[in-house]
Design an enzyme around this catalytic site. Structure first.
Site, mmCIF file in Angstrom:
data_model
loop_
_atom_site.group_PDB
_atom_site.id
_atom_site.type_symbol
_atom_site.label_atom_id
_atom_site.label_comp_id
_atom_site.label_asym_id
_atom_site.label_seq_id
_atom_site.Cartn_x
_atom_site.Cartn_y
_atom_site.Cartn_z
ATOM 1 N N SER A 17 1.079 -1.031 0.077
ATOM 2 C CA SER A 17 -0.108 -0.295 -0.076
ATOM 3 C C SER A 17 1.109 1.192 -0.084
ATOM 4 C CB SER A 17 -0.885 0.143 1.191
ATOM 5 O OG SER A 17 -2.214 -1.515 0.818
ATOM 6 N N LYS A 66 -9.550 -5.260 10.296
ATOM 7 C CA LYS A 66 -11.322 -4.856 9.544
ATOM 8 C C LYS A 66 -12.459 -4.416 10.712
ATOM 9 C CE LYS A 66 -9.714 -5.996 5.114
ATOM 10 N NZ LYS A 66 -10.150 -6.285 3.717
ATOM 11 N N ASP A 103 -13.588 -3.009 -0.898
ATOM 12 C CA ASP A 103 -12.653 -4.030 -1.182
ATOM 13 C C ASP A 103 -13.892 -4.634 -2.468
ATOM 14 O OD1 ASP A 103 -10.296 -4.443 -0.041
ATOM 15 O OD2 ASP A 103 -11.667 -5.554 1.905
ATOM 16 N N ALA A 128 -15.991 -18.660 2.954
ATOM 17 C CA ALA A 128 -16.554 -17.784 4.427
ATOM 18 C C ALA A 128 -16.687 -17.099 4.673
ATOM 19 C CB ALA A 128 -17.591 -18.495 4.085
HETATM 20 P P1 ATR Z 1 -10.388 -13.904 5.772
HETATM 21 O O1 ATR Z 1 -10.798 -12.799 6.528
HETATM 22 O O2 ATR Z 1 -9.283 -13.401 5.032
HETATM 23 O O3 ATR Z 1 -11.973 -14.628 4.210
HETATM 24 P P2 ATR Z 1 -11.547 -16.056 7.786
HETATM 25 O O4 ATR Z 1 -12.218 -15.440 8.134
HETATM 26 O O5 ATR Z 1 -10.924 -16.884 8.114
HETATM 27 O O6 ATR Z 1 -10.208 -15.165 6.042
HETATM 28 O O7 ATR Z 1 -11.635 -16.553 5.993
HETATM 29 C C1 ATR Z 1 -10.714 -17.931 5.660
HETATM 30 C C2 ATR Z 1 -12.101 -18.576 4.548
HETATM 31 O O8 ATR Z 1 -10.838 -19.591 3.803
HETATM 32 C C3 ATR Z 1 -13.011 -19.771 5.351
HETATM 33 O O9 ATR Z 1 -14.234 -19.530 4.205
HETATM 34 C C4 ATR Z 1 -11.994 -20.694 5.229
HETATM 35 O O10 ATR Z 1 -12.546 -21.844 5.303
HETATM 36 P P3 ATR Z 1 -13.544 -22.493 6.425
HETATM 37 O O11 ATR Z 1 -15.365 -21.645 7.086
HETATM 38 O O12 ATR Z 1 -14.231 -23.680 6.487
HETATM 39 O O13 ATR Z 1 -12.508 -22.358 7.760
HETATM 40 C C5 ATR Z 1 -11.571 -20.719 4.227
HETATM 41 N N1 ATR Z 1 -10.436 -21.737 4.557
HETATM 42 C C6 ATR Z 1 -9.151 -21.442 5.464
HETATM 43 N N2 ATR Z 1 -8.312 -22.437 4.767
HETATM 44 C C7 ATR Z 1 -8.613 -24.043 3.548
HETATM 45 C C8 ATR Z 1 -8.287 -24.537 3.153
HETATM 46 N N3 ATR Z 1 -7.197 -25.498 4.216
HETATM 47 N N4 ATR Z 1 -9.036 -25.153 2.476
HETATM 48 C C9 ATR Z 1 -10.153 -25.024 2.008
HETATM 49 N N5 ATR Z 1 -10.923 -23.664 2.754
HETATM 50 C C10 ATR Z 1 -10.183 -22.893 3.674
#
Ligand code: ATR
Length: 270
Positions: A17, A66, A103, A128
């Site tokens: 940034s 955030k 975003d 999600a």
């Molecule tokens: P962000 O704010 O970046 O979205 P987050 O709220 O921690 O971060 O969400 C991470 C997302 O990546 C979630 O949807 C997570 O799935 P879960 O809700 O089942 O935890 C997903 N995620 C992280 N690692 C993953 C993996 N190895 N395979 C599939 N989904 C993954």
């Protein structure tokens, strides 16, 4: 005194940034200073107050702050409310603290820059978490025909889809239940960070289908490599980063920078 801006995060060392906003400032002739601030995880509000006392006018906010920025803002934009997160803070002339999120519009602008079909498109959103939530309403606004949210934890996908049920054709499911083909598949999971690929079925893409990973790196992510093997065109999230920054710059300065030169410059520096 020069107006000060900053990106707050933890960690923040690798943030692009400052580079992006310095280039925008030079391009537009806006006299601003923009730095990276690593706020203590437990005291984002204190770090923000110290910054304002030292001439800070606005900020970008990234992981993990955030939600804290959302809570701190006195006036929230409708899109920040829907996203449940704030990535842009600004002090108003009235002295109030405004919170917005850029975003989602950043993603939509980048998709448009890549001639991705949005109006009438069938879209699959992987993940999600906060990254997914922030882009759902802007995608619906852009006129997608349907949006399927697929997640490892199915209940989270269903809950997220339910949040936007009155805004368009949104549904939630697990990876096993994904039924394509889709015109656009967006990876908003953090799986790429760990080099993981969500378990996706073949035949996911339409003939002109596009794969988009919100992550970016010097080399294509594992998701984009997989998508290319499936015959899809693939795009990473570097352009989204630049476009969300441009929208923040516009909110602060009412000047819209040209993002095209930045795309080439940052790509060459990866
Ligand atoms: P962000 O704010 O970046 O979205 P987050 O709220 O921690 O971060 O969400 C991470 C997302 O990546 C979630 O949807 C997570 O799935 P879960 O809700 O089942 O935890 C997903 N995620 C992280 N690692 C993953 C993996 N190895 N395979 C599939 N989904 C993954």
């Amino acid at each position: 005194m020069t107006d000060r801006y900053a990106v707050f995060g933890h960690p923040i060392g690798h943030s692009k940034s400052p580079r992006i906003h310095a280039a925008f400032a030079e391009q537009t002739g806006e006299a601003i200073a923009y730095t990276a601030i690593e706020a203590p995880v437990a005291d984002f509000a204190g770090a923000w107050r110290a910054f304002v006392a030292a001439g800070g006018r606005g900020a970008n906010v990234t992981v993990p702050f955030k939600q804290e920025a959302f809570a701190l803002a006195e006036v929230l934009s409708p899109r920040a409310r829907l996203a449940g997160a704030v990535n842009t803070l600004m002090l108003g002339r009235d002295g109030k603290l405004y919170g917005d999120t850029t975003d989602g519009v950043g993603l939509v602008r980048d998709l448009e820059a890549h001639a991705a079909p949005l109006a009438g498109a069938r879209v699959l959103l992987l993940g999600a978490g906060g990254a997914s939530r922030g882009v759902i309403e802007p995608l619906l606004e852009a006129g997608v025909a349907s949006l399927t949210v697929a997640n490892r934890t199915v209940a989270k996908a269903e809950a997220l889809a339910a949040l936007f049920a009155d805004k368009g054709e949104v549904s939630g499911c697990g990876f096993d239940d994904v039924a394509g083909p889709f015109d656009l598949v967006i990876n908003a999971t953090s799986a790429s960070l760990a080099g993981d690929l969500p378990p996706l079925p073949a035949a996911l893409f339409t003939a002109e289908g596009l794969a988009y990973d919100m992550m970016y790196a010097a080399e294509p992510t594992v998701f984009l490599r997989w998508a290319a093997e499936q015959g899809a065109r693939s795009v990473d999230g570097l352009g989204m980063l630049i476009e969300q920054a441009a929208e923040s710059f516009w909110l602060w300065r009412q000047v819209r920078p040209d993002t095209v030169p930045l795309r080439e410059l940052l790509r060459s520096e990866l």
